[in-house]
Design a protein around this motif. Structure first.
Motif, PDB file in Angstrom:
ATOM      1  N   TYR A  25      38.331 -52.657 -19.158  1.00 48.56           N
ATOM      2  CA  TYR A  25      39.578 -52.225 -18.528  1.00 48.56           C
ATOM      3  C   TYR A  25      39.727 -52.887 -17.158  1.00 48.56           C
ATOM      4  CZ  TYR A  25      42.819 -49.243 -15.961  1.00 48.56           C
ATOM      5  OH  TYR A  25      43.853 -48.790 -15.171  1.00 48.56           O
ATOM      6  N   VAL A  29      42.704 -55.404 -15.721  1.00 52.34           N
ATOM      7  CA  VAL A  29      43.427 -55.146 -14.470  1.00 52.34           C
ATOM      8  C   VAL A  29      43.405 -56.381 -13.579  1.00 52.34           C
ATOM      9  CG1 VAL A  29      43.359 -53.793 -12.322  1.00 52.34           C
ATOM     10  CG2 VAL A  29      43.134 -52.636 -14.525  1.00 52.34           C
ATOM     11  N   SER A  32      45.634 -59.152 -15.025  1.00 54.09           N
ATOM     12  CA  SER A  32      47.041 -58.813 -14.754  1.00 54.09           C
ATOM     13  C   SER A  32      47.392 -59.051 -13.288  1.00 54.09           C
ATOM     14  CB  SER A  32      47.309 -57.351 -15.102  1.00 54.09           C
ATOM     15  OG  SER A  32      47.144 -57.138 -16.479  1.00 54.09           O
ATOM     16  N   ALA A  33      46.472 -58.691 -12.393  1.00 55.69           N
ATOM     17  CA  ALA A  33      46.714 -58.900 -10.963  1.00 55.69           C
ATOM     18  C   ALA A  33      46.773 -60.391 -10.632  1.00 55.69           C
ATOM     19  CB  ALA A  33      45.631 -58.206 -10.135  1.00 55.69           C
ATOM     20  N   ALA A  59      42.009 -54.948  -6.491  1.00 55.88           N
ATOM     21  CA  ALA A  59      41.805 -54.945  -7.951  1.00 55.88           C
ATOM     22  C   ALA A  59      40.491 -55.649  -8.295  1.00 55.88           C
ATOM     23  CB  ALA A  59      42.977 -55.625  -8.654  1.00 55.88           C
ATOM     24  N   HIS A  63      36.844 -53.939  -9.944  1.00 54.71           N
ATOM     25  CA  HIS A  63      36.161 -54.446 -11.136  1.00 54.71           C
ATOM     26  C   HIS A  63      34.743 -54.886 -10.786  1.00 54.71           C
ATOM     27  CE1 HIS A  63      35.563 -57.728 -14.302  1.00 54.71           C
ATOM     28  NE2 HIS A  63      35.467 -56.573 -14.916  1.00 54.71           N
ATOM     29  N   ARG A 104      41.730 -47.642 -11.383  1.00 56.37           N
ATOM     30  CA  ARG A 104      43.169 -47.362 -11.260  1.00 56.37           C
ATOM     31  C   ARG A 104      43.559 -47.103  -9.817  1.00 56.37           C
ATOM     32  NH1 ARG A 104      46.051 -43.938 -15.807  1.00 56.37           N
ATOM     33  NH2 ARG A 104      47.578 -44.210 -14.182  1.00 56.37           N
ATOM     34  N   SER A 107      42.862 -50.375  -7.470  1.00 63.23           N
ATOM     35  CA  SER A 107      43.743 -51.506  -7.784  1.00 63.23           C
ATOM     36  C   SER A 107      45.204 -51.232  -7.411  1.00 63.23           C
ATOM     37  CB  SER A 107      43.641 -51.896  -9.259  1.00 63.23           C
ATOM     38  OG  SER A 107      44.115 -50.864 -10.092  1.00 63.23           O
ATOM     39  N   SER A 108      45.483 -50.041  -6.930  1.00 66.87           N
ATOM     40  CA  SER A 108      46.836 -49.742  -6.433  1.00 66.87           C
ATOM     41  C   SER A 108      47.130 -50.510  -5.143  1.00 66.87           C
ATOM     42  CB  SER A 108      46.982 -48.240  -6.173  1.00 66.87           C
ATOM     43  OG  SER A 108      46.221 -47.874  -5.020  1.00 66.87           O
TER      44      SER A 108
END
Length: 142
Positions: A25, A29, A32-33, A59, A63, A104, A107-108
Motif C-alpha cells: 500500500y 501511495v 501515485s505521489a 509520502a 513508506h 494515510r 502522506s497527507s
C-alpha cells in the motif's frame, strides 16, 4: 527439545501477509505521489527546489519508515508464533493496520497526521518485542 508447530502457527502467516500488504500500500501511495507531484526517478526524495517537496517527501518517508520496521516485526511475529501463535498474529495484524493509518496520515502532507497510525503500530510492535523474551524463556525451559 523438539518444537511442534500447531495449526495455529498459520495465523502468523496471515499477519506477515498483512504486513506485506501494508508495505505494498505504501508503495502505491509513493507511485501515485510521484505522478501527482512530478518527482522523477531516480530521486528518492523531491529535489530541494521542488514546489511540492514536503508533500512528496511525507509520502516517501511514510513508506520508507514502514519498510524499515517491517523485517523486525515479521521476524518477531514468526518467532513468537512458536509459543503464542494467536497473540503473535493479532499483534502483527494490529501493527499492519497501524501502518496503513500511518501511511494515510503522513502522506497527507501533514507529518502530525502520522501520530494515530504510529500509536496503533506501537500497540502491535512493542508487545511483540517484549513477548520475544517470554517466548525465549518458554522455549529454553520447555
Amino acid at each position: 527439545m523438539s518444537i511442534t508447530i500447531s495449526n495455529e502457527f498459520g495465523y502468523a502467516a496471515y499477519a506477515v501477509g498483512a504486513g506485506l500488504l501494508a508495505c505494498t500500500y505504501g508503495a502505491f501511495v509513493v507511485v501515485s505521489a510521484r505522478k501527482k507531484y512530478d518527482v522523477q526517478y531516480p530521486n528518492l526524495y523531491a529535489p530541494e527546489s521542488h514546489k511540492k517537496k514536503k508533500e512528496f517527501d511525507c509520502a516517501q518517508r511514510a513508506h520508507q519508515n514502514t519498510l524499515e520496521a517491517f523485517p523486525a516485526v515479521a521476524v518477531s511475529v514468526v518467532i513468537n508464533a512458536l509459543a503464542y501463535p494467536r497473540a503473535s498474529a493479532i499483534l502483527g495484524g494490529i501493527w499492519a493496520l497501524g501502518r496503513v493509518l500511518y501511511i494515510r496520515g503522513y502522506s497527507s502532507g501533514d507529518p502530525d497526521k502520522r501520530m494515530t497510525g504510529g500509536m496503533v503500530s506501537h500497540l502491535g510492535d512493542l508487545p511483540l518485542m517484549i513477548m520475544l523474551f517470554f517466548t525465549g524463556y518458554k522455549l529454553t525451559n520447555a
